[in-house]
Design a protein around this motif. Structure first.
Motif: not given
Length: 625
Positions: A474-478, A482-491, A525-529, A554-559
């Motif tokens: 789930x972490x990798x897919x999320x 966020x990076x905009x490449x999940x659809x390609x990977x799932x194919x 994006x994956x790392x909780x840093x 920008x969407x993932x920049x919060x916190x």
């Protein structure tokens, strides 16, 4: 006279002599170091090697000297045939057992312990390679020593153990053989002088030539290996086919070959001379000398019978071969000790920024990052960062911009402690980063580097990079989303478990440059840093994909703090803070709007880029609004 002569030596000459002496001592110490190292890994190998060496020499001396002497004496004294046959039978049984032990040694002990030793040594080498600072891999001299340390180090370690016991027990065996010779004829031991000269003098000179030739060939071999790597790796295949890279590589390869030929020519004349002298003094003189001397005593002076002749000849032959083998092992140990110097030097290198450096544990949350008058240079007198000072406070999105060579990527390397500043200090949460436990400190950051590498592993592993998560899939897919490449990977055939590259898997995926870059961005994006860094994350993307990527950032920049580098200034418009760099210093800082109003270097650079796809006045209007 000698004292006066030495007193007239220059300081450089004395230093050279002292270094040479220390070098010889170090070579001996290196072999002892090898034995100690192997003992720490496999005591079984060291013990069996010692027993094997003893058994070999005992069998050799007994069979060639004492066995022959007993049989000939028994025949001369007309001993009963049954006694002789019984003696031979006992010897056969004992040496059959030794033959079984030899088979066990070669078939079980050596293969098993070789794997054990190789695995342990290379783990240590790789751990050390990871622990040394990045600067070492950019130092050609250090990198040469590292490659030589890797060059068959495990094999050289086990060889050193072999040589160590062969030399020690060879001395004992030679002494026993010489005693037998002396008992037959005291003058026969004089023939030992010839192989001593051959092995010690000319063999030593050959050893120096061999070592010098190896050292001189290292840089040429590295060129040849580089060409070999380029010519067979898939990542270079396109460039080779649509450009003249093949000719360039062949030119580089030719230079390497010519370099090795020049090295061979450099040592050729001396090598021929010394090799000839070694062979003559080691083999020809001693064996021909023995034959002539024995023939004289038997035929001319008639002071030796045929039985004594046979025994003396085998004793002298055995003694000479033991001596030759012992000296060869000694010289090989010397040669091996020179190679082990690279391994030992590398392993004993004291890191400037050791990866296992301990220190205070940092807070999990980064509140502030500050550079105070930081200066840095990769090479002396070539500063890249000059009196750099800036501060980031709070969960902000910050951008580093500027022309190539302005120092943007270097700032990230300094922040990650891949390098330390020459002067000044870097503080995180008000603490100099040198005071933190390094591994814990690095965990505060996640990054997508510009000079990324995609591994021949699954997409999931390329994203998570060995980190442990409660729900890794789930972490990798999320992160991929966020990076905009999940659809390609799932194919892909195996989705997130598809192996990247076809190097080890014919069903592996070969993705485009932009798709690969998105997967690398997903790592951050994956790392909780607490701090996420993106170094030119969109360099291989088209404008639409770039827009989507920065929207995801920008969407993932919060916190947390987000820090990114970009040449395309259109991507930094939404950043909270922009740092404009030039020649390693911050020349302007502020929001995009503030910098545009200021009408300085940032505004000039932004405007020039904007003219490529929009009218210049639109940006001016935005700046003045």
């Amino acid at each position: 006279m000698k004292k006066n002569h030495f007193s007239k030596l220059s300081e450089d000459e004395r230093t050279t002599m002292s270094k040479s002496k220390k070098s010889r001592v170090r070579v001996f110490a290196n072999n002892a170091y090898a034995v100690k190292t192997v003992w720490g890994i496999s005591k079984r190998r060291v013990i069996h090697t010692a027993v094997y060496a003893v058994a070999g020499y005992v069998e050799w001396i007994f069979m060639s000297i004492f066995f022959l002497r007993y049989v000939i004496n028994a025949i001369e004294k007309e001993a009963p045939f049954v006694r002789i046959l019984g003696f031979i039978g006992i010897c056969f049984a004992v040496f059959s057992l030794l033959a079984m032990y030899t088979s066990y040694m070669n078939s079980v002990v050596i293969p098993f312990t070789d794997n054990q030793i190789y695995r342990s040594l290379y783990r240590k080498l790789y751990a050390k390679a990871r622990n040394v600072e990045l600067r070492c891999f950019e130092d050609a001299d250090f990198y040469n020593k590292y490659t030589m340390a890797l060059d068959g180090s495990a094999q050289k370690m086990t060889k050193s153990v072999d040589f160590f016991f062969q030399v020690i027990f060879g001395v004992i065996a030679a002494a026993a053989a010489f005693s037998s010779m002396y008992m037959i004829d005291p003058f026969s031991v004089l023939f030992v002088i010839s192989p001593i000269i051959g092995n010690f003098v000319f063999g030593g000179l050959m050893n120096k030539i061999w070592g010098g030739r190896y050292n001189d060939n290292v840089k040429h071999n590295r060129k040849a290996e580089y060409v070999n790597r380029v010519m067979h790796l898939a990542e270079y295949a396109k460039e080779i086919r649509y450009s003249n890279m093949h000719e360039l590589m062949m030119k580089r390869y030719h230079e390497a070959v010519e370099g090795n030929v020049a090295v061979a020519d450099k040592y050729a004349k001396k090598a021929i001379l010394y090799s000839w002298a070694q062979n003559v003094t080691t083999f020809a003189l001693v064996f021909e000398g023995i034959m002539i001397y024995a023939a004289y005593r038997t035929i001319v002076s008639k002071t030796m019978g045929l039985a004594e002749l046979a025994i003396m000849f085998t004793a002298m032959s055995t003694s000479s071969w033991i001596l030759i083998g012992m000296f060869n092992d000694f010289l090989e140990a010397m040669k091996n000790g020179q190679f082990l110097e690279y391994f030992r030097t590398f392993m004993e290198y004291e890191e400037k920024i050791p990866e296992d450096q301990d220190g205070i544990m940092p807070e999990e949350k980064v509140h502030t990052i500050e550079f105070r008058n930081v200066c840095f240079a990769y090479k002396e007198d070539e500063p890249v960062i000059r009196s750099l000072s800036f501060r980031i406070e709070g969960d902000k999105v910050c951008a580093l911009v500027g022309h190539n060579g302005a120092g943007k990527s270097t700032i990230i390397k300094l922040l990650f402690r891949l390098y330390d500043p020459v002067s000044g200090e870097i503080l995180v949460n008000g603490v100099n980063i040198k005071e933190y436990n390094l591994k814990a400190y690095r965990k505060l950051f996640s990054a997508a580097f510009q000079d990324y590498k995609v591994m021949a592993m699954s997409v999931k592993d390329n994203v998570l990079m060995g980190a442990e998560f409660e729900n890794p899939k789930e972490t990798a897919e999320h992160a991929l989303q966020c990076a905009g490449v999940l659809d390609k990977v799932q194919s892909l055939p195996n989705g997130i478990d598809t192996v990247m590259t076809k190097e080890f898997d014919p069903d592996g995926a070969v993705l485009s440059g932009g798709e690969q870059q998105k997967i690398v961005v997903a790592r951050a994006f994956a790392q909780n840093a607490s701090v996420k860094v993106f170094d030119e994350p969109s360099s291989a993307l088209d404008p639409i994909a770039e827009y989507d990527l920065y929207k995801g950032i920008m969407d993932e920049s919060k916190g947390h703090i987000t820090l990114f580098i970009s040449h395309r200034l259109s991507s930094v418009k939404d950043a909270d803070m922009v740092f404009m760099l030039e020649n390693g210093s911050v020349i302007e800082q502020g929001s995009h709007r503030e910098l545009m109003v200021r009408n300085g270097k940032y505004c000039e650079m932004f405007t020039k880029q904007a003219q490529n796809y929009l009218a210049d006045e639109n940006y001016r209007e935005e700046a003045e609004a």
